[in-house]
Structure formats: C-alpha cells, structure tokens
Scaffold this motif. Structure first.
Motif, PDB file in Angstrom:
ATOM      1  N   LYS A 159       0.877  -1.179   0.220  1.00 33.12           N
ATOM      2  CA  LYS A 159       0.068   0.171   0.139  1.00 33.12           C
ATOM      3  C   LYS A 159       0.868   1.214   0.030  1.00 33.12           C
ATOM      4  N   VAL A 160       0.534   2.022  -1.002  1.00 31.79           N
ATOM      5  CA  VAL A 160       1.253   3.319  -0.919  1.00 31.79           C
ATOM      6  C   VAL A 160       0.323   4.664  -0.763  1.00 31.79           C
ATOM      7  N   ILE A 161       0.757   5.122   0.040  1.00 33.91           N
ATOM      8  CA  ILE A 161       0.198   6.401   0.701  1.00 33.91           C
ATOM      9  C   ILE A 161       0.956   7.687   0.868  1.00 33.91           C
ATOM     10  N   SER A 162       0.463   8.852   0.401  1.00 33.40           N
ATOM     11  CA  SER A 162       1.309  10.012   0.898  1.00 33.40           C
ATOM     12  C   SER A 162       0.956  10.483   2.130  1.00 33.40           C
ATOM     13  N   VAL A 163       1.872  11.128   2.334  1.00 32.36           N
ATOM     14  CA  VAL A 163       1.594  11.990   3.986  1.00 32.36           C
ATOM     15  C   VAL A 163       0.707  12.852   3.825  1.00 32.36           C
ATOM     16  N   LYS A 164       0.211  13.579   2.575  1.00 37.30           N
ATOM     17  CA  LYS A 164      -0.807  14.505   2.386  1.00 37.30           C
ATOM     18  C   LYS A 164      -1.892  13.819   2.623  1.00 37.30           C
ATOM     19  N   GLU A 165      -2.185  12.558   2.084  1.00 40.54           N
ATOM     20  CA  GLU A 165      -3.387  11.726   2.101  1.00 40.54           C
ATOM     21  C   GLU A 165      -3.676  11.561   3.518  1.00 40.54           C
ATOM     22  N   LEU A 166      -2.670  11.065   4.154  1.00 44.05           N
ATOM     23  CA  LEU A 166      -2.750  10.554   5.612  1.00 44.05           C
ATOM     24  C   LEU A 166      -3.288  11.620   6.407  1.00 44.05           C
ATOM     25  N   ALA A 167      -2.782  12.862   6.104  1.00 42.63           N
ATOM     26  CA  ALA A 167      -3.121  13.984   6.985  1.00 42.63           C
ATOM     27  C   ALA A 167      -4.726  14.455   6.721  1.00 42.63           C
ATOM     28  N   ARG A 201      -0.664  23.255   1.532  1.00 45.37           N
ATOM     29  CA  ARG A 201      -1.509  23.166   2.751  1.00 45.37           C
ATOM     30  C   ARG A 201      -0.678  22.663   3.953  1.00 45.37           C
ATOM     31  N   GLU A 202      -0.530  23.393   5.048  1.00 45.85           N
ATOM     32  CA  GLU A 202       0.363  22.987   6.141  1.00 45.85           C
ATOM     33  C   GLU A 202      -0.220  21.646   6.888  1.00 45.85           C
ATOM     34  N   ILE A 203       0.716  20.619   7.051  1.00 45.86           N
ATOM     35  CA  ILE A 203       0.392  19.439   7.744  1.00 45.86           C
ATOM     36  C   ILE A 203       0.745  19.724   9.027  1.00 45.86           C
ATOM     37  N   ASP A 204      -0.109  19.200  10.059  1.00 49.01           N
ATOM     38  CA  ASP A 204       0.233  18.977  11.408  1.00 49.01           C
ATOM     39  C   ASP A 204       0.904  18.021  11.512  1.00 49.01           C
ATOM     40  N   ILE A 205       2.439  17.706  11.399  1.00 49.02           N
ATOM     41  CA  ILE A 205       3.193  16.701  11.366  1.00 49.02           C
ATOM     42  C   ILE A 205       3.133  15.674  12.772  1.00 49.02           C
ATOM     43  N   HIS A 206       3.474  16.846  13.782  1.00 48.62           N
ATOM     44  CA  HIS A 206       3.484  16.278  15.193  1.00 48.62           C
ATOM     45  C   HIS A 206       2.105  15.534  15.749  1.00 48.62           C
ATOM     46  N   ARG A 207       0.965  16.007  15.310  1.00 42.59           N
ATOM     47  CA  ARG A 207      -0.386  15.324  15.576  1.00 42.59           C
ATOM     48  C   ARG A 207      -0.425  14.034  14.728  1.00 42.59           C
ATOM     49  N   LEU A 208       0.044  14.304  13.617  1.00 45.55           N
ATOM     50  CA  LEU A 208      -0.084  13.046  12.561  1.00 45.55           C
ATOM     51  C   LEU A 208       0.844  11.722  13.051  1.00 45.55           C
ATOM     52  N   SER A 209       1.833  12.346  13.592  1.00 44.51           N
ATOM     53  CA  SER A 209       2.898  11.283  13.981  1.00 44.51           C
ATOM     54  C   SER A 209       2.469  10.788  15.097  1.00 44.51           C
ATOM     55  N   ASP A 210       2.042  11.312  16.024  1.00 47.80           N
ATOM     56  CA  ASP A 210       1.205  10.856  17.382  1.00 47.80           C
ATOM     57  C   ASP A 210      -0.101   9.837  17.044  1.00 47.80           C
ATOM     58  N   GLU A 211      -0.968  10.344  16.075  1.00 51.14           N
ATOM     59  CA  GLU A 211      -1.929   9.506  15.737  1.00 51.14           C
ATOM     60  C   GLU A 211      -1.838   8.335  14.654  1.00 51.14           C
ATOM     61  N   TRP A 212      -1.007   8.334  13.854  1.00 51.09           N
ATOM     62  CA  TRP A 212      -0.958   7.466  12.639  1.00 51.09           C
ATOM     63  C   TRP A 212      -0.052   6.160  13.028  1.00 51.09           C
ATOM     64  N   VAL A 263       5.070   5.123   2.849  1.00 53.07           N
ATOM     65  CA  VAL A 263       4.481   6.250   2.916  1.00 53.07           C
ATOM     66  C   VAL A 263       5.672   7.295   2.281  1.00 53.07           C
ATOM     67  N   GLU A 264       4.684   8.048   1.475  1.00 54.53           N
ATOM     68  CA  GLU A 264       5.784   8.857   0.767  1.00 54.53           C
ATOM     69  C   GLU A 264       5.451  10.448   0.919  1.00 54.53           C
ATOM     70  N   GLY A 265       6.607  11.209   0.921  1.00 54.16           N
ATOM     71  CA  GLY A 265       6.403  12.744   1.344  1.00 54.16           C
ATOM     72  C   GLY A 265       7.567  13.269   2.103  1.00 54.16           C
ATOM     73  N   HIS A 266       7.594  14.286   1.906  1.00 52.70           N
ATOM     74  CA  HIS A 266       8.865  15.221   2.367  1.00 52.70           C
ATOM     75  C   HIS A 266       9.010  15.095   4.079  1.00 52.70           C
ATOM     76  N   LEU A 267       7.926  15.041   4.722  1.00 54.67           N
ATOM     77  CA  LEU A 267       7.664  14.872   6.098  1.00 54.67           C
ATOM     78  C   LEU A 267       7.721  13.457   6.678  1.00 54.67           C
ATOM     79  N   SER A 268       7.420  12.348   5.728  1.00 54.75           N
ATOM     80  CA  SER A 268       7.360  11.071   6.079  1.00 54.75           C
ATOM     81  C   SER A 268       8.294  10.339   7.165  1.00 54.75           C
ATOM     82  N   HIS A 269       9.508  10.976   7.182  1.00 50.34           N
ATOM     83  CA  HIS A 269      10.485  10.649   8.145  1.00 50.34           C
ATOM     84  C   HIS A 269      10.122  10.931   9.628  1.00 50.34           C
ATOM     85  N   PHE A 270       9.085  11.527   9.850  1.00 47.28           N
ATOM     86  CA  PHE A 270       8.618  12.005  11.175  1.00 47.28           C
ATOM     87  C   PHE A 270       7.660  11.065  11.538  1.00 47.28           C
TER      88      PHE A 270
END
Length: 173
Positions: free
Chosen positions: A30-38, A54-65, A75-82
């Motif tokens: 399964k391939v999903i982008s950080v933006k799609e997850l957010a 569109r800004e992504i709240d990566i801290h909340r996303l990393s806590d939740e996902w 998971v692909e995306g510039h912030l996926s390493h978080f």
C-alpha cells in the motif's frame, strides 16, 4: 493480525518520491502520501494563497498514525520521516539535476527553488540519521535500489549504496 514492514520515502521536493513510490502500489504494497494521511486524519491545514500549499500538522499526525494492518506500507512525502516507521529512505540527487527538475515543473519561483536547494544541502548533511540513502540522478538506478530495499527487505548493513564519499562531498558543496 500481523503487520508487515512500514517504510518512509522522504526527500526534498523534486527528488522523485511520488514518481518512484507509485511503482510499488499493488495488492501487497500500500502506497500512501503524507498529505493523504493528514487529510484522512484531519491534520491538513487551510490553503496558503501565497504558495498554494496546505500545512500538515506532522506532530499530531505522527502521534495519531500507526501502521497496524497486514501488508507492507510505503509512506511517501517530504515529512514522512517523522512518522513511526520501520525504515526511512532518503532520496537525493545532484543539485543541478534537482534545480532542473524544479524549473521544469513550472510551479516554483526562483526564490523558492533557491530555498529548496539550500534545504537539500542541509538535509543531506543529516543522512546518517536515515536508514538508507538512495541517489536519484537516474530513475532506473534509483528504482533498482528501492526494489532491493523494499521488495527484498535488504538490511541497511547489506545494502550497497551507489553514493560514495566523493559524491556525498559534492552533494554537500
């Protein structure tokens, strides 16, 4: 239910994250982008009129996902390493090639391209913190490297990167 490997593919915009990741999408991966997850989890901010992002709240996303499903996820995306993943792959390319790719897109101002190139140098200096470093100056070579890592589940100790110390120095200069 046993879960399988979760992999983040990160890198500066223009390094090929989306193009390379799409190839892995299948019943097994399964391939999903950080933006799609957010967006799915409600952590995608309002549209910024100045740059169309569109800004992504990566801290909340990393806590939740959390990856708990069976099967592999990329998971692909510039912030996926978080995100909490099993392996992080950082894509890089020669700054001249990156600049050319960003200019061809026609979506970036000259100032934005300069900022992205500067950020790329900053990020490459942190490569030891990532599990894998893949060079994408040539799409087919990068795809081969990603297949070796993702599909063959090659450990970072066994992965033979094409990135030499000399090349790293050039990417940092």
């Amino acid at each position: 239910m046993d879960r399988d490997l979760s992999v983040a593919i990160t890198g500066t915009p223009g390094t090929g994250k989306t193009s390379l990741s799409k190839i892995f999408s299948s019943k097994q991966v399964k391939v999903i982008s950080v933006k799609e997850l957010a967006e799915e989890l409600g952590f995608l901010g309002e549209l910024d009129a100045s740059d169309g992002s569109r800004e992504i709240d990566i801290h909340r996303l990393s806590d939740e996902w959390e990856h708990n499903d069976s099967g592999m996820v990329v998971v692909e995306g510039h912030l996926s390493h978080f995100l909490d993943v099993d392996a992080i792959i950082i894509l890089r390319c020669n700054p001249k090639i990156l600049q050319n790719r960003l200019e061809k897109r026609g979506t970036e101002s000259e100032e934005s391209i300069t900022m992205r190139l500067s950020a790329a140098k900053e990020e490459i200096s942190k490569y030891p913190f990532y599990d894998y470093l893949v060079l994408n100056d040539d799409f087919e070579n990068a795809l081969t490297d990603l297949k070796t890592i993702i599909l063959k589940k090659t450990s970072k100790q066994d992965f033979k990167t094409r990135v030499s110390e000399k090349l790293l120095k050039n990417l940092l200069d």
